[in-house]
Structures are given as C-alpha cells and as structure tokens.
Write a protein that holds these residues in place. Structure first.
Motif, PDB file in Angstrom:
ATOM      1  N   PHE A   1      -5.576   2.459   4.170  1.00  0.00           N
ATOM      2  CA  PHE A   1      -6.823   2.333   3.411  1.00  0.00           C
ATOM      3  C   PHE A   1      -7.708   3.568   3.614  1.00  0.00           C
ATOM      4  CE2 PHE A   1      -6.250  -2.389   3.078  1.00  0.00           C
ATOM      5  CZ  PHE A   1      -6.373  -2.447   1.699  1.00  0.00           C
TER       6      PHE A   1
ATOM      7  N   LEU B   1       0.815  -1.215   0.000  1.00  0.00           N
ATOM      8  CA  LEU B   1       0.000   0.000   0.000  1.00  0.00           C
ATOM      9  C   LEU B   1       0.848   1.265   0.000  1.00  0.00           C
ATOM     10  CD1 LEU B   1      -2.764  -1.075   2.564  1.00  0.00           C
ATOM     11  CD2 LEU B   1      -2.925  -1.024   0.073  1.00  0.00           C
TER      12      LEU B   1
ATOM     13  N   ILE C   1       2.054   2.326  -3.648  1.00  0.00           N
ATOM     14  CA  ILE C   1       1.080   2.610  -4.711  1.00  0.00           C
ATOM     15  C   ILE C   1       1.458   3.912  -5.412  1.00  0.00           C
ATOM     16  CG2 ILE C   1      -1.332   3.202  -5.192  1.00  0.00           C
ATOM     17  CD1 ILE C   1      -2.143   1.383  -2.919  1.00  0.00           C
TER      18      ILE C   1
ATOM     19  N   ASN D   1      -6.608   6.541   3.920  1.00  0.00           N
ATOM     20  CA  ASN D   1      -6.026   7.550   3.024  1.00  0.00           C
ATOM     21  C   ASN D   1      -6.415   7.312   1.568  1.00  0.00           C
ATOM     22  OD1 ASN D   1      -4.769   8.769   5.208  1.00  0.00           O
ATOM     23  ND2 ASN D   1      -2.825   7.711   4.904  1.00  0.00           N
ATOM     24  N   LEU D   2      -6.817   6.081   1.263  1.00  0.00           N
ATOM     25  CA  LEU D   2      -7.285   5.771  -0.086  1.00  0.00           C
ATOM     26  C   LEU D   2      -8.764   6.104  -0.263  1.00  0.00           C
ATOM     27  CD1 LEU D   2      -5.512   2.317  -0.580  1.00  0.00           C
ATOM     28  CD2 LEU D   2      -4.873   4.492  -1.639  1.00  0.00           C
TER      29      LEU D   2
ATOM     30  N   VAL E   1      -7.487   1.885  -6.792  1.00  0.00           N
ATOM     31  CA  VAL E   1      -7.262   0.688  -5.983  1.00  0.00           C
ATOM     32  C   VAL E   1      -8.582  -0.055  -5.814  1.00  0.00           C
ATOM     33  CG1 VAL E   1      -6.383  -0.197  -3.798  1.00  0.00           C
ATOM     34  CG2 VAL E   1      -5.425   1.912  -4.751  1.00  0.00           C
TER      35      VAL E   1
ATOM     36  N   GLY F   1     -10.937   2.880  -4.358  1.00  0.00           N
ATOM     37  CA  GLY F   1     -10.421   4.169  -3.914  1.00  0.00           C
ATOM     38  C   GLY F   1      -9.255   4.601  -4.778  1.00  0.00           C
ATOM     39  N   ALA F   2      -8.532   5.591  -4.302  1.00  0.00           N
ATOM     40  CA  ALA F   2      -7.390   6.111  -5.057  1.00  0.00           C
ATOM     41  C   ALA F   2      -6.390   6.730  -4.088  1.00  0.00           C
ATOM     42  CB  ALA F   2      -7.835   7.147  -6.087  1.00  0.00           C
ATOM     43  N   ARG F   3      -5.152   6.734  -4.483  1.00  0.00           N
ATOM     44  CA  ARG F   3      -4.127   7.318  -3.634  1.00  0.00           C
ATOM     45  C   ARG F   3      -4.357   8.823  -3.485  1.00  0.00           C
ATOM     46  NH1 ARG F   3       2.458   7.688  -4.629  1.00  0.00           N
ATOM     47  NH2 ARG F   3       2.731   9.410  -3.169  1.00  0.00           N
TER      48      ARG F   3
ATOM     49  N   SER G   1     -14.307   7.892  -0.604  1.00  0.00           N
ATOM     50  CA  SER G   1     -14.769   7.303  -1.861  1.00  0.00           C
ATOM     51  C   SER G   1     -16.256   6.972  -1.781  1.00  0.00           C
ATOM     52  CB  SER G   1     -13.973   6.038  -2.172  1.00  0.00           C
ATOM     53  OG  SER G   1     -14.540   5.357  -3.280  1.00  0.00           O
TER      54      SER G   1
END
Length: 224
Positions: free
Chosen positions: A162, A133, A136, A164-165, A142, A183-185, A191
């Motif tokens: 997670f 993680l 990434i 943070n994603l 993700v 989700g996304a970095r 999300s």
C-alpha cells in the motif's frame, strides 16, 4: 369667507372625495394582479438552475479528470461506498462490501472498473490481499475504504504494498481505525487522496469506533 377658511373647506372636500374613491376601488384592488414594467421584470431573479455534478461533488471536475467519492464504513453497522465518474462501484445497497478492506481497481486512462473485492482482515484474508495487490496492472487507480476492522492482521508485506501505491498512513493502520484512500501502482510520490482516523476510546464517535471518513475529489488521468 376668509381665504384660510376656503382653503380648509376645499381640503376637507378633497379628503372626502379621495376616501370615497378608495373605498370604491379597494375591493377590486385586492384581487388585481400587479404587473411589473417590462424593464423591471427583466431584472427580477430567475429560477436558479442547479447543475448536478458527478458523484455529488461540490463542484465539477476539470476536463481530463475523474470524479470520485469514497466513504468508509460507520462502525460495524453501515458499510462503505465508492463512486467513480458517477458510477456506484461498491455500496451496502449493491451488497458487495464486507468488513475489513474494500478495494476497487479502475483503469487510470479509460475510467473502466477492472475489479472490486473485500478482504476480511480479521478472519485471515491477508494472503489473498497480498496476491491481489501484487497483481494490480499498470496504469491502474486503487480505491480503498475500511469497514469495521481493517488492521488487526495486516502484515508488513501488505503495508509495504500500500505504501508503494502512495499511502502515507497504512503503516499506522490498526484495530478498528477508519481509512479511505485513492492511489495508483508505481506512484512516485505520496497520494494527496487519503484520510485516516485512529480508533481512540476517548474520542471515538461511535461505541468502539471512530467516525466515518469521506473523501472526494478530482484525479487526473495517468497520474503515475
């Protein structure tokens, strides 16, 4: 002969002639093809063309959006699956899923699959997952699907990563819960693509596990 009698006689004769004509034509009538007038034929319903959508979504995604579908595993029997832009990334058929957390990384601009891994959270893949993680790349989507037991050995570091994603439920994730997430970095907000179901002996659909979850939708390019 009275006029009324003549009328009745003519009516009887007409009925007999009509019956004879009907019997003569009834055999051939049953085998004839009835043709509608052209204007009526144009109004007849035509075959409905069913348009196929990417990943089997209920409706196509708008331009510049990616289509996806994520399904969690069913108990410890059927593994999870992931589809992105009509490409099956992970599934039991591909034999590339495992118990715990199944994760795929996709470039958020091109839609290209970068990596895919499964992490067994019961046998001690926590450290491997933390490193995964943390590495990434930017502009990366993700996709996550749980299978069997995703949360037994999940630690605070993993939950924070997670979060943070963009996850809203990872802090609640525990033993045999069902979870699907996209989700996304460096996502600024939470999300909208996430489902979570707590394992509860009183409500579980399967013996010891909640029912599987299915998440589908359209995610815009560069949502982060």
């Amino acid at each position: 002969m009275r006029v009324s009698g003549l009328i009745r006689l003519l009516a009887l004769a007409f009925a007999l002639v009509a019956t004879w004509i009907f019997l003569r034509t009834s055999d051939s009538f049953s085998t004839r093809t009835i043709r509608l007038p052209r204007w009526m034929a144009d109004m007849a319903p035509k075959d409905i063309e069913i348009k196929k959508t990417k990943c089997g979504l209920s409706k196509p995604c708008p331009f510049n959006y990616f289509a996806f579908r994520i399904c969690s595993g069913a108990a410890n029997v059927v593994g999870p699956s992931m589809c992105f832009e009509n490409q099956i990334i992970m599934s039991p058929v591909k034999n590339n899923v495992g118990r715990g957390l199944n994760i795929a990384l996709v470039n958020g601009t091109t839609g290209k699959v970068l990596r895919k891994n499964s992490f067994d959270m019961y046998s001690g893949d926590a450290k491997l997952l933390v490193n995964f993680l943390k590495e990434i790349p930017r502009d990366t989507l993700v996709l996550v699907a749980s299978y069997d037991d995703p949360g037994t050995k999940m630690n605070d570091d993993i939950r924070k990563l997670f979060s943070n994603l963009g996850s809203s439920y990872v802090k609640q994730l525990g033993f045999r819960d069902s979870w699907v997430f996209l989700g996304a970095r460096d996502l600024k907000n939470k999300s909208p693509f996430e489902q979570f179901l707590k394992s509860n002996p009183e409500t579980n659909k399967y013996d010891g596990w909640p029912e599987l979850l299915e998440l589908e939708g359209c995610v815009p390019r560069k949502v982060f």
